[in-house]
Scaffold this active site. Structure first.
Site, short mmCIF file in Angstrom:
data_model
loop_
_atom_site.label_atom_id
_atom_site.label_comp_id
_atom_site.label_asym_id
_atom_site.label_seq_id
_atom_site.Cartn_x
_atom_site.Cartn_y
_atom_site.Cartn_z
N PRO A 201 -1.89 -25.27 -42.43
CA PRO A 201 -2.42 -25.39 -41.08
C PRO A 201 -2.37 -24.10 -40.26
CG PRO A 201 -0.32 -26.54 -41.29
CD PRO A 201 -0.77 -26.18 -42.68
N ASN A 202 -3.45 -23.93 -39.52
CA ASN A 202 -3.65 -22.82 -38.57
C ASN A 202 -3.92 -21.48 -39.23
OD1 ASN A 202 -3.20 -24.45 -36.16
ND2 ASN A 202 -1.09 -24.58 -36.86
N ARG B 79 -5.16 -15.57 -34.34
CA ARG B 79 -3.93 -16.27 -33.99
C ARG B 79 -2.75 -15.30 -33.92
NH1 ARG B 79 -0.53 -19.64 -38.51
NH2 ARG B 79 1.05 -20.38 -37.07
N TYR C 39 0.75 -12.11 -37.07
CA TYR C 39 -0.01 -12.35 -38.31
C TYR C 39 -1.11 -11.31 -38.59
CZ TYR C 39 2.36 -16.85 -37.92
OH TYR C 39 3.31 -17.82 -37.83
N ASN D 64 0.80 -20.83 -49.23
CA ASN D 64 1.39 -20.65 -47.90
C ASN D 64 1.17 -21.97 -47.17
OD1 ASN D 64 2.23 -20.00 -45.34
ND2 ASN D 64 1.08 -18.08 -45.21
N ALA E 236 3.20 -24.22 -41.36
CA ALA E 236 4.21 -25.04 -40.68
C ALA E 236 4.72 -26.19 -41.55
CB ALA E 236 3.64 -25.58 -39.37
N GLU F 165 5.53 -19.32 -53.51
CA GLU F 165 5.49 -19.57 -52.06
C GLU F 165 5.36 -18.22 -51.34
OE1 GLU F 165 9.05 -21.47 -50.61
OE2 GLU F 165 8.51 -21.13 -48.51
N HIS G 218 4.73 -16.19 -47.41
CA HIS G 218 4.59 -16.20 -45.95
C HIS G 218 4.24 -14.79 -45.50
CE1 HIS G 218 6.11 -20.24 -45.73
NE2 HIS G 218 7.04 -19.88 -46.60
N ARG H 283 12.85 -15.24 -37.69
CA ARG H 283 12.24 -16.00 -36.59
C ARG H 283 13.12 -17.21 -36.23
NH1 ARG H 283 6.11 -16.80 -38.00
NH2 ARG H 283 6.06 -17.28 -35.76
C1 DQA Z 1 3.88 -18.75 -41.92
C2 DQA Z 1 5.24 -18.97 -41.23
C3 DQA Z 1 5.36 -20.39 -40.71
O1 DQA Z 1 6.62 -20.57 -40.08
C4 DQA Z 1 4.28 -20.66 -39.69
O2 DQA Z 1 4.33 -22.01 -39.26
C5 DQA Z 1 2.91 -20.32 -40.19
C6 DQA Z 1 2.73 -19.11 -41.01
C7 DQA Z 1 3.70 -17.30 -42.36
O3 DQA Z 1 2.83 -17.07 -43.19
O4 DQA Z 1 4.37 -16.40 -41.85
O5 DQA Z 1 1.93 -20.96 -39.83
O6 DQA Z 1 3.84 -19.57 -43.08
#
Ligand code: DQA
Length: 137
Positions: A9-10, A17, A22, A71, A74, A95, A97, A104
């Protein structure tokens, strides 16, 4: 070699964003750069804001593809279902990020994905995806 990049998501809003966290590159543009960098890898890309669609995609490719770069965004910090799907399939999952989640908020320090993953790469910006692909080669 078939590798799926699966974004949660997002992450469709990358580029717009929170660019200070990011970056300002869209994932579509970065994906083209990855395809150019790894011409021998059959790379595909799927993004969803919906937990069940992410689980469905893991199940769909998880017995035939050579790797999944995940990835879960959230959902990383909340989804037992995605964590179970990662454990259920045969395809190894790395995995990733973009941000260093350990630097964070505390709730981002928990991952339901890591215990089933082949490995975890985080904090290298979009380069985290590149490093994950290299890990499969
Ligand atoms: C994320 C880190 C997550 O905590 C966050 O909710 C994201 C992006 C990252 O790629 O840094 O949406 O996965």
């Amino acid at each position: 070699m078939q590798i799926l990049i699966l974004n949660g998501p997002n992450l469709n809003l990358l580029g717009k964003r929170e660019p200070e966290v990011y970056g300002s590159t869209t994932f579509e543009d970065y994906f083209k750069a990855l395809q150019a960098k790894f011409p021998t890898v059959e790379l595909s890309y799927f993004q969803s804001n919906i937990e069940g669609e992410i689980i469905g995609k893991i199940q769909e490719v998880g017995f035939t593809y050579d790797g999944i770069v995940l990835n879960a965004a959230a959902y990383t910090h909340t989804s037992v279902g995605i964590g179970d799907a990662v454990k259920a399939v045969e395809t190894p999952v790395v995995e990733v990020h973009i941000s260093n989640t350990h630097k964070r908020e505390d709730f981002r320090h928990v991952s339901y994905i890591s215990s089933g993953a082949k490995g975890v790469i985080l904090g290298f910006g979009l380069q985290s995806y590149d490093l994950a692909i290299q890990s499969f080669l």
